[in-house]
Motif scaffolding. Structure first.
Motif, PDB file in Angstrom:
ATOM      1  N   PHE A 160       1.080  -1.208  -0.154  1.00 48.15           N
ATOM      2  CA  PHE A 160       0.003   0.114   0.068  1.00 48.15           C
ATOM      3  C   PHE A 160       0.893   1.248   0.159  1.00 48.15           C
ATOM      4  CE2 PHE A 160      -2.302   3.485   1.861  1.00 48.15           C
ATOM      5  CZ  PHE A 160      -3.399   3.583   1.116  1.00 48.15           C
ATOM      6  N   LEU A 161       1.752   1.418   0.862  1.00 48.52           N
ATOM      7  CA  LEU A 161       2.472   2.485   1.057  1.00 48.52           C
ATOM      8  C   LEU A 161       3.390   2.803  -0.300  1.00 48.52           C
ATOM      9  CD1 LEU A 161       3.377   4.817   3.001  1.00 48.52           C
ATOM     10  CD2 LEU A 161       5.025   3.271   4.034  1.00 48.52           C
ATOM     11  N   ALA A 162       4.199   1.727  -0.858  1.00 47.37           N
ATOM     12  CA  ALA A 162       4.611   1.893  -2.164  1.00 47.37           C
ATOM     13  C   ALA A 162       3.950   2.365  -3.059  1.00 47.37           C
ATOM     14  CB  ALA A 162       5.243   0.527  -2.558  1.00 47.37           C
ATOM     15  N   VAL A 163       2.515   1.832  -3.291  1.00 47.55           N
ATOM     16  CA  VAL A 163       1.942   2.203  -4.469  1.00 47.55           C
ATOM     17  C   VAL A 163       1.441   3.789  -3.989  1.00 47.55           C
ATOM     18  CG1 VAL A 163      -0.102   1.965  -5.882  1.00 47.55           C
ATOM     19  CG2 VAL A 163       1.033   0.048  -5.320  1.00 47.55           C
ATOM     20  N   ALA A 164       1.120   3.969  -2.616  1.00 49.74           N
ATOM     21  CA  ALA A 164       0.608   5.236  -2.288  1.00 49.74           C
ATOM     22  C   ALA A 164       1.383   6.546  -2.346  1.00 49.74           C
ATOM     23  CB  ALA A 164       0.081   5.081  -0.794  1.00 49.74           C
ATOM     24  N   LEU A 165       2.809   6.186  -2.307  1.00 48.92           N
ATOM     25  CA  LEU A 165       3.770   7.103  -2.550  1.00 48.92           C
ATOM     26  C   LEU A 165       3.839   7.671  -3.781  1.00 48.92           C
ATOM     27  CD1 LEU A 165       6.575   5.784  -0.291  1.00 48.92           C
ATOM     28  CD2 LEU A 165       5.426   7.787   0.167  1.00 48.92           C
ATOM     29  N   THR A 166       3.700   6.738  -4.873  1.00 50.48           N
ATOM     30  CA  THR A 166       3.806   6.858  -6.154  1.00 50.48           C
ATOM     31  C   THR A 166       2.514   7.539  -6.670  1.00 50.48           C
ATOM     32  OG1 THR A 166       5.220   5.126  -6.332  1.00 50.48           O
ATOM     33  CG2 THR A 166       4.079   5.897  -8.547  1.00 50.48           C
ATOM     34  N   THR A 167       1.443   7.154  -6.076  1.00 48.22           N
ATOM     35  CA  THR A 167      -0.023   7.893  -6.694  1.00 48.22           C
ATOM     36  C   THR A 167       0.115   9.224  -5.950  1.00 48.22           C
ATOM     37  OG1 THR A 167      -0.895   5.679  -6.320  1.00 48.22           O
ATOM     38  CG2 THR A 167      -2.257   7.486  -6.382  1.00 48.22           C
TER      39      THR A 167
END
Length: 392
Positions: free
Chosen positions: A108-115
């Motif tokens: 979640f955090l990996a995708v959320a940072l990019t998003t």
């Protein structure tokens, strides 16, 4: 800042509460599951390892999917892991749920940072990440102490159920607030996975990741072992442990908020001013730990400085990894969690020395000193205060 950022921060709040809540639950949990407190402590290690491994792994699995479906899947997996953990009477199953929760959190955090970075103009990444990471800082202020109180009143399982319940509004927020279309970095024609992984060969990116790991290691080295300093060296009651953690959390929120306005255009200023101050702060905390007022004041200051530098370095990782748009968030997440796992291990080796309970504070100072030496020899100083990616 767009509303979806705050919805993502809500999910980060739930996950941050889970990551830190075990500190106040281990005795009750160990007694209930008939294991030693030391054995129960392996739940923390399982979570940290899952976060470190899970960040790049989950990012690879999610890179060809729309951000919304990936984020929703991770939140639901996190919810399920906590529901199973709350219901189980088996310690091995509980360990397994912590690993699954960590993988979901990391993804979640990996995708959320990019998003989060994709939802704002290129020169606003730092402010966007400050909003996102405010979920973690609010978790240290309210979520973790609240979970500890709930665990004391109703048992550790109630805290696990509460975290699962927090995931429901977070899931609704992701579903309703994140665009259904793929973010720009998911569109065809982007770099291949091999090209994105190839960014890890860039010395500058690796250097910034190392700095992030060292600063976070220093933070968790002292934060993990703060309780005996509060009750032993300072001579305060156990209730003051929660007060100290809240002060650290309030400081971290302040640090992230201020740094969010500087980390895009003036990251070198944050490093040049905040780094030496953080270096002085940890030894000062060790020297003045027997004075409660000074201890509590410095806990607040160190929380602010630690998260100001940490959030700035996360922003720099995203700028440095601009050629890896779907993997950049996982690089930042992995670096921070390597630090979170290594810091307490380094600090633990100092507990048997003459420094005793103050050893972790001195260890944090040494870790920050090492980070500043790396930054100096890498040329990461005030000269990098420029606009946007050029600042990297």
């Amino acid at each position: 800042m767009p509303l979806p950022l705050y919805l993502l921060a809500m999910a980060v709040f739930a996950m941050g509460t889970s990551e830190f809540m075990l500190a106040g639950l281990l005795p009750d949990l160990a007694s209930d599951l008939d294991v030693t407190v030391g054995t129960a402590g392996t739940l923390t290690s399982a979570f940290a390892i899952g976060m470190t491994v899970g960040a790049p792994l989950m990012a690879v699995l999610a890179r060809d999917r729309p951000a919304r479906s990936s984020l929703l899947g991770f939140v639901l997996a996190f919810l399920t892991a906590h529901a199973v953990g709350a219901a189980t009477s088996s310690f091995p199953i509980l360990v397994a749920t912590r690993v699954v929760a960590a993988l979901a959190n990391a993804g979640f955090l990996a995708v959320a940072l990019t998003t989060a970075a994709a939802l704002v103009p290129p020169d606003k990444k730092g402010r966007a990440l400050a909003v996102l990471l405010s979920g973690t800082t609010v978790a240290t202020i309210a979520g973790v102490p609240g979970g500890s109180v709930l665990g004391t009143l109703l048992g550790w399982r109630a805290t696990f159920w509460a975290v699962a319940a927090l995931c429901l509004p977070a899931a609704i927020g992701v579903l309703t607030g994140i665009p259904a279309r793929p973010v720009e970095t998911d569109e065809p024609g982007g770099p291949t996975l091999r090209a994105e992984l190839g960014q890890l060969k860039r010395p500058r990116l690796l250097m910034v990741m190392l700095l992030g790991a060292l600063v976070n290691a220093a933070t968790f080295a002292s934060l993990t072992f703060l309780a005996p300093v509060v009750t032993g060296t300072a001579g305060l009651g156990e209730l003051w442990i929660s007060a100290a953690l809240v002060l650290f959390g309030v400081g971290s929120f302040a640090g992230v908020t201020v740094a969010g306005r500087l980390s895009d255009r003036r990251p070198g200023t944050v490093l040049a001013l905040g780094g030496p101050a953080l270096l002085v702060g940890w030894p000062a905390l060790a020297v003045l730990a027997d004075k409660p007022v000074a201890l509590l004041a410095l806990v607040f200051v160190q929380g602010a400085l630690s998260f100001a530098l940490g959030s700035t370095l996360i922003t720099r990782v995203l700028y440095e990894a601009a050629g890896a748009p779907t993997m950049a968030g996982s690089y930042a997440t992995a670096a921070l969690n390597i630090g979170a796992a290594a810091g307490p291990l380094v600090a633990a080796t100092t507990l048997g020395t003459p420094a005793g309970d103050l050893g972790p504070l001195w260890a944090s100072g040494l870790l920050v000193a090492l980070a500043l030496l790396v930054a100096f020899f890498a040329g990461l100083d005030g000269g990098c205060d420029q606009h946007g990616p050029a600042a990297s």
